[in-house]
Design a protein around this motif. Structure first.
Motif, PDB file in Angstrom:
ATOM      1  N   THR A  47      26.800  76.379  14.009  1.00 16.35           N
ATOM      2  CA  THR A  47      27.320  76.427  12.642  1.00 16.35           C
ATOM      3  C   THR A  47      27.324  75.018  12.084  1.00 16.35           C
ATOM      4  O   THR A  47      27.280  74.045  12.834  1.00 16.35           O
ATOM      5  N   GLY A  51      31.730  75.659   9.264  1.00 14.50           N
ATOM      6  CA  GLY A  51      31.790  76.969   9.900  1.00 14.50           C
ATOM      7  C   GLY A  51      30.730  77.953   9.455  1.00 14.50           C
ATOM      8  O   GLY A  51      30.701  79.081   9.932  1.00 14.50           O
ATOM      9  N   THR A  52      29.828  77.541   8.561  1.00 18.59           N
ATOM     10  CA  THR A  52      28.758  78.432   8.112  1.00 18.59           C
ATOM     11  C   THR A  52      27.697  78.546   9.210  1.00 18.59           C
ATOM     12  O   THR A  52      27.123  77.533   9.620  1.00 18.59           O
ATOM     13  N   PRO A  53      27.413  79.760   9.709  1.00 18.13           N
ATOM     14  CA  PRO A  53      26.408  79.913  10.768  1.00 18.13           C
ATOM     15  C   PRO A  53      25.021  79.446  10.315  1.00 18.13           C
ATOM     16  O   PRO A  53      24.681  79.522   9.144  1.00 18.13           O
ATOM     17  N   TYR A  94      25.783  83.094  15.884  1.00 15.57           N
ATOM     18  CA  TYR A  94      27.179  82.711  16.035  1.00 15.57           C
ATOM     19  C   TYR A  94      28.050  83.961  16.020  1.00 15.57           C
ATOM     20  O   TYR A  94      27.888  84.836  15.175  1.00 15.57           O
ATOM     21  N   ASP A  95      28.964  84.054  16.965  1.00 16.30           N
ATOM     22  CA  ASP A  95      29.885  85.190  17.064  1.00 16.30           C
ATOM     23  C   ASP A  95      31.304  84.666  16.856  1.00 16.30           C
ATOM     24  O   ASP A  95      31.817  83.938  17.711  1.00 16.30           O
ATOM     25  N   PRO A  96      31.945  84.991  15.726  1.00 17.20           N
ATOM     26  CA  PRO A  96      33.284  84.466  15.456  1.00 17.20           C
ATOM     27  C   PRO A  96      34.306  84.770  16.558  1.00 17.20           C
ATOM     28  O   PRO A  96      35.261  84.028  16.728  1.00 17.20           O
ATOM     29  N   SER A  97      34.107  85.818  17.320  1.00 17.23           N
ATOM     30  CA  SER A  97      35.037  86.137  18.404  1.00 17.23           C
ATOM     31  C   SER A  97      34.512  85.677  19.755  1.00 17.23           C
ATOM     32  O   SER A  97      35.114  85.984  20.787  1.00 17.23           O
ATOM     33  N   ASN A 102      29.761  80.620  22.323  1.00 15.01           N
ATOM     34  CA  ASN A 102      28.973  80.080  21.214  1.00 15.01           C
ATOM     35  C   ASN A 102      28.474  78.661  21.495  1.00 15.01           C
ATOM     36  O   ASN A 102      27.614  78.162  20.788  1.00 15.01           O
TER      37      ASN A 102
END
Length: 168
Positions: A47, A51-53, A94-97, A102
């Motif tokens: 990212t 935080g933008t993938p 990218y996986d936020p969880s 990541n």
């Protein structure tokens, strides 16, 4: 602990091990609050700093990246091998969880002043996606290429041939 040793000239882990082994240890004369250099150890994820993938899934080729296009003059960077994604592997979405899944790698960034690694730790995620993509294609990034891709969010394909954010 290379960052502590870089800044203060003391390796606290080695000192602790020597102490536990009963070997002589030379402790600093006082609490260390000022150092001779500055260092940081950023964990790189796919990212930007905000935080933008990344909009692409390039092959992870960190050694092929022209680091002078990302880092300030005089900054050095070293990959921490134990925390590195294998070179040549495809960068996953990218996986936020995903937490540490990541992580593409952890690096030690060193410079002569505190502002430089702070600035570089922000610049690396903002520029690394474009730099890795260009390295995977066998080239080097053109000036402004990352900014053009970052502006391309409306359609499924960017004018520069990349993917728009959020599309796969």
């Amino acid at each position: 602990m290379a960052t502590i040793e870089t800044v203060f000239g003391v390796d606290p882990i080695a000192a602790l091990v020597r102490e536990l082994l009963g070997e002589p240890v030379e402790h600093p004369p006082s609490v260390l609050v000022e150092g001779g250099r500055a260092a940081a150890s950023p964990a790189v994820i796919p990212t930007g700093a905000g935080g933008t993938p990344w909009g692409t899934n390039p092959r992870w080729l960190p050694n092929a990246v022209d680091r002078t296009s990302i880092l300030s003059p005089g900054t050095t960077v070293r990959k921490v091998g134990a925390f590195a994604m294998p070179s040549g592997a495809t960068v996953p979405d990218y996986d936020p969880s995903g937490g540490s899944r990541n992580r593409l790698g952890v690096f030690v960034v060193r410079a002569d002043d505190a502002e430089t690694p702070r600035r570089d730790c922000e610049a690396v995620p903002n520029r690394l996606g474009a730099a890795v993509t260009w390295a995977a294609r066998g080239g080097v990034p053109r000036a402004g290429a990352a900014r053009r891709r970052a502006r391309c969010r409306a359609g499924p394909r960017c004018a520069a041939g990349g993917r728009a954010a959020g599309r796969r």
